[in-house]
Design a protein around this motif. Structure first.
Motif, PDB file in Angstrom:
ATOM      1  N   SER A   1       3.061   2.313  -0.728  1.00  0.00           N
ATOM      2  CA  SER A   1       2.031   2.970  -1.399  1.00  0.00           C
ATOM      3  C   SER A   1       2.393   3.566  -2.603  1.00  0.00           C
ATOM      4  N   LEU A   2       3.455   4.197  -2.671  1.00  0.00           N
ATOM      5  CA  LEU A   2       4.236   4.685  -3.788  1.00  0.00           C
ATOM      6  C   LEU A   2       4.553   3.613  -4.971  1.00  0.00           C
ATOM      7  N   ASN A   3       5.373   2.542  -4.364  1.00  0.00           N
ATOM      8  CA  ASN A   3       6.257   1.895  -5.216  1.00  0.00           C
ATOM      9  C   ASN A   3       5.606   0.303  -5.424  1.00  0.00           C
ATOM     10  N   GLY A   4       4.884   0.115  -4.469  1.00  0.00           N
ATOM     11  CA  GLY A   4       4.448  -1.182  -4.392  1.00  0.00           C
ATOM     12  C   GLY A   4       5.468  -2.040  -3.180  1.00  0.00           C
ATOM     13  N   ILE A   5       4.881  -3.134  -2.731  1.00  0.00           N
ATOM     14  CA  ILE A   5       5.719  -3.887  -1.542  1.00  0.00           C
ATOM     15  C   ILE A   5       7.071  -4.346  -2.548  1.00  0.00           C
TER      16      ILE A   5
ATOM     17  N   GLN B   1      -4.265   7.520   4.256  1.00  0.00           N
ATOM     18  CA  GLN B   1      -4.732   7.157   2.822  1.00  0.00           C
ATOM     19  C   GLN B   1      -3.516   6.114   2.227  1.00  0.00           C
ATOM     20  N   PRO B   2      -2.204   6.155   2.685  1.00  0.00           N
ATOM     21  CA  PRO B   2      -1.285   5.150   2.036  1.00  0.00           C
ATOM     22  C   PRO B   2      -1.650   3.983   2.542  1.00  0.00           C
ATOM     23  N   MET B   3      -1.959   3.415   3.908  1.00  0.00           N
ATOM     24  CA  MET B   3      -2.402   2.490   4.224  1.00  0.00           C
ATOM     25  C   MET B   3      -3.744   1.675   3.504  1.00  0.00           C
ATOM     26  N   ALA B   4      -4.517   2.773   3.297  1.00  0.00           N
ATOM     27  CA  ALA B   4      -5.945   2.179   2.765  1.00  0.00           C
ATOM     28  C   ALA B   4      -5.573   1.799   1.215  1.00  0.00           C
ATOM     29  N   LYS B   5      -4.777   2.262   0.689  1.00  0.00           N
ATOM     30  CA  LYS B   5      -4.386   1.942  -0.678  1.00  0.00           C
ATOM     31  C   LYS B   5      -3.313   0.655  -0.813  1.00  0.00           C
ATOM     32  N   LEU B   6      -2.680   0.310   0.372  1.00  0.00           N
ATOM     33  CA  LEU B   6      -1.725  -0.689   0.413  1.00  0.00           C
ATOM     34  C   LEU B   6      -2.896  -1.934   0.714  1.00  0.00           C
ATOM     35  N   ILE B   7      -3.791  -1.711   1.711  1.00  0.00           N
ATOM     36  CA  ILE B   7      -4.960  -2.846   2.092  1.00  0.00           C
ATOM     37  C   ILE B   7      -5.692  -3.156   0.803  1.00  0.00           C
ATOM     38  N   ALA B   8      -6.035  -2.129   0.032  1.00  0.00           N
ATOM     39  CA  ALA B   8      -6.731  -2.277  -1.105  1.00  0.00           C
ATOM     40  C   ALA B   8      -6.259  -3.136  -2.323  1.00  0.00           C
ATOM     41  N   ALA B   9      -4.638  -2.947  -2.309  1.00  0.00           N
ATOM     42  CA  ALA B   9      -4.093  -3.828  -3.310  1.00  0.00           C
ATOM     43  C   ALA B   9      -3.661  -5.182  -2.754  1.00  0.00           C
ATOM     44  N   GLU B  10      -3.368  -5.371  -1.371  1.00  0.00           N
ATOM     45  CA  GLU B  10      -2.893  -6.711  -0.859  1.00  0.00           C
ATOM     46  C   GLU B  10      -4.188  -7.441  -0.385  1.00  0.00           C
ATOM     47  N   ILE B  11      -5.278  -7.041  -0.145  1.00  0.00           N
ATOM     48  CA  ILE B  11      -6.143  -7.889   0.589  1.00  0.00           C
ATOM     49  C   ILE B  11      -6.809  -9.149  -0.135  1.00  0.00           C
ATOM     50  N   PHE B  12      -6.588  -9.182  -1.541  1.00  0.00           N
ATOM     51  CA  PHE B  12      -7.207 -10.088  -2.111  1.00  0.00           C
ATOM     52  C   PHE B  12      -5.994 -11.083  -2.929  1.00  0.00           C
ATOM     53  N   ARG B  13      -4.590 -10.771  -2.618  1.00  0.00           N
ATOM     54  CA  ARG B  13      -3.703 -11.432  -3.124  1.00  0.00           C
ATOM     55  C   ARG B  13      -3.482 -12.854  -2.581  1.00  0.00           C
ATOM     56  N   THR B  14      -3.117 -13.699  -3.344  1.00  0.00           N
ATOM     57  CA  THR B  14      -3.366 -14.918  -2.598  1.00  0.00           C
ATOM     58  C   THR B  14      -1.730 -15.762  -2.886  1.00  0.00           C
ATOM     59  N   ASP B  15      -0.583 -14.902  -3.105  1.00  0.00           N
ATOM     60  CA  ASP B  15       0.437 -15.454  -3.277  1.00  0.00           C
ATOM     61  C   ASP B  15       1.627 -14.698  -2.154  1.00  0.00           C
ATOM     62  N   ARG B  16       0.962 -14.267  -1.111  1.00  0.00           N
ATOM     63  CA  ARG B  16       2.092 -13.584  -0.047  1.00  0.00           C
ATOM     64  C   ARG B  16       2.363 -14.473   1.006  1.00  0.00           C
ATOM     65  N   SER B  17       3.392 -14.531   1.600  1.00  0.00           N
ATOM     66  CA  SER B  17       3.633 -15.299   2.739  1.00  0.00           C
ATOM     67  C   SER B  17       2.791 -14.955   3.883  1.00  0.00           C
TER      68      SER B  17
ATOM     69  N   GLY C   1       3.421  -8.043  -8.790  1.00  0.00           N
ATOM     70  CA  GLY C   1       3.191  -6.664  -8.908  1.00  0.00           C
ATOM     71  C   GLY C   1       3.861  -6.133 -10.094  1.00  0.00           C
ATOM     72  N   ILE C   2       3.631  -4.948 -10.689  1.00  0.00           N
ATOM     73  CA  ILE C   2       4.373  -4.416 -11.809  1.00  0.00           C
ATOM     74  C   ILE C   2       5.701  -4.191 -11.593  1.00  0.00           C
ATOM     75  N   THR C   3       6.108  -3.491 -10.483  1.00  0.00           N
ATOM     76  CA  THR C   3       7.238  -3.309 -10.060  1.00  0.00           C
ATOM     77  C   THR C   3       8.198  -4.463  -9.966  1.00  0.00           C
ATOM     78  N   GLY C   4       7.435  -5.819  -9.744  1.00  0.00           N
ATOM     79  CA  GLY C   4       8.200  -6.917  -9.240  1.00  0.00           C
ATOM     80  C   GLY C   4       8.557  -7.638 -10.612  1.00  0.00           C
ATOM     81  N   THR C   5       7.797  -7.097 -11.913  1.00  0.00           N
ATOM     82  CA  THR C   5       8.123  -7.840 -13.071  1.00  0.00           C
ATOM     83  C   THR C   5       8.839  -7.254 -14.147  1.00  0.00           C
TER      84      THR C   5
END
Lengths: 187, 187
Positions: free
Chosen positions: B20-24, B97-113, A23-27
């Motif tokens: 949704s504001l600052n990223g995970i 809306q915050p959950m929708a944005k979070l899902i949009a950002a996370e659902i294709f990441r491949t590096d999360r636990s 993520g950008i914040t984590g970089t």
């Protein structure tokens, strides 16, 4: 993509790779310097702040997208124009997966310092889809919204392709997207 | 969504808003505690780590999506099934809306636990679209990929709606998505 110096290029490449992982914040600027193999001072010399660095990165990425879509559409209209633009996006996503993921994560955020310039360039990229839709349906008030949905479909389809079925060819994925748009999906 | 205690709920709500504001990566357990109005120890008592907290959050969000799509499809097939699922996603996005944005950002990441459990639930959500496509086209090998593109279109369309044209009604946005799928977009 505008021509930049080799150092600038290696900083931008390092930044997009790190941001697609953390993520950008984590970089941090320090991470970017280490990954790019340059001194931290050199990162700050080329980009005055982390916000400026990511602003340029995203503007470059979305700017390349807009330029690519403009070329792909050319003077085409109708389904051939759509097909050509879908192919072009899939090729971009396939050539630069970290940038595609970053754009997918950033393009709808509303809290970033680079929000307004990014939205301008985003609008420029979507404008190519809007033009094709308006050519066919001059009176529909929702051409922009539909352009966004098509773009979302291709972006998500492209990332899905690379993450979950990388064995498919670009042509197969493009066929799937065009079939999805064909009105036959559920009949 | 599974029933959870009021404290757990307020922690989860605070976490999704902050992320949704600052990223995970940009959200700390301390931030979550402050926003939720609870002691930091209480956050750790309810969720052993930040990774566990976000895993539960995303599993809840995508699990709710899967359940909602299952209900929306019911025993319908064809275009009515698609329409009903499109409406259901737009309603979810609009209500969270915050959950929708979070899902949009996370659902294709491949590096999360939380990648593997999330992919399972994601597959469950897409399965409803896959079922409708397979009912119409039992032999197409790309039903999952197409399900992903439709889901991407609706998710991006929904976020686009709320960010750029919040004055439109859910019905109008759903009409736009269905038109995009109708085969008439460019003719």
């Amino acid at each position: 993509m505008p021509r930049v110096s080799a150092t600038k290029r290696s900083i931008l490449d390092a930044a997009v790779e790190l941001a697609s992982l953390n993520g950008i914040t984590g970089t941090t600027m320090e991470d970017v310097a280490v990954r790019a193999g340059v001194a931290k001072g050199s990162v700050y010399y080329n980009f005055s702040s982390k916000d400026k660095l990511f602003e340029q990165l995203l503007l470059d990425g979305v700017g390349t997208l807009a330029e690519t879509l403009r070329e792909a559409r050319g003077t085409k209209t109708g389904a051939p124009a759509l097909r050509s633009m879908v192919d072009a996006i899939l090729e971009l996503v396939s050539n630069n997966q970290p940038m595609a993921k970053l754009i997918a994560a950033e393009i709808f955020r509303t809290d970033r310092s680079w929000q307004s310039p990014l939205q301008l360039v985003r609008r420029e990229a979507l404008a190519e889809f809007v033009a094709v839709i308006r050519h066919a349906h001059p009176d529909r008030p929702d051409a922009e919204l539909m352009a966004g949905t098509v773009f979302g479909a291709v972006l998500v389809g492209g990332i899905e392709w690379l993450v979950f079925s990388p064995d498919r060819s670009l042509q197969e994925v493009s066929d799937s997207v065009m079939f999805m748009l064909s009105g036959q999906l559920a009949d």
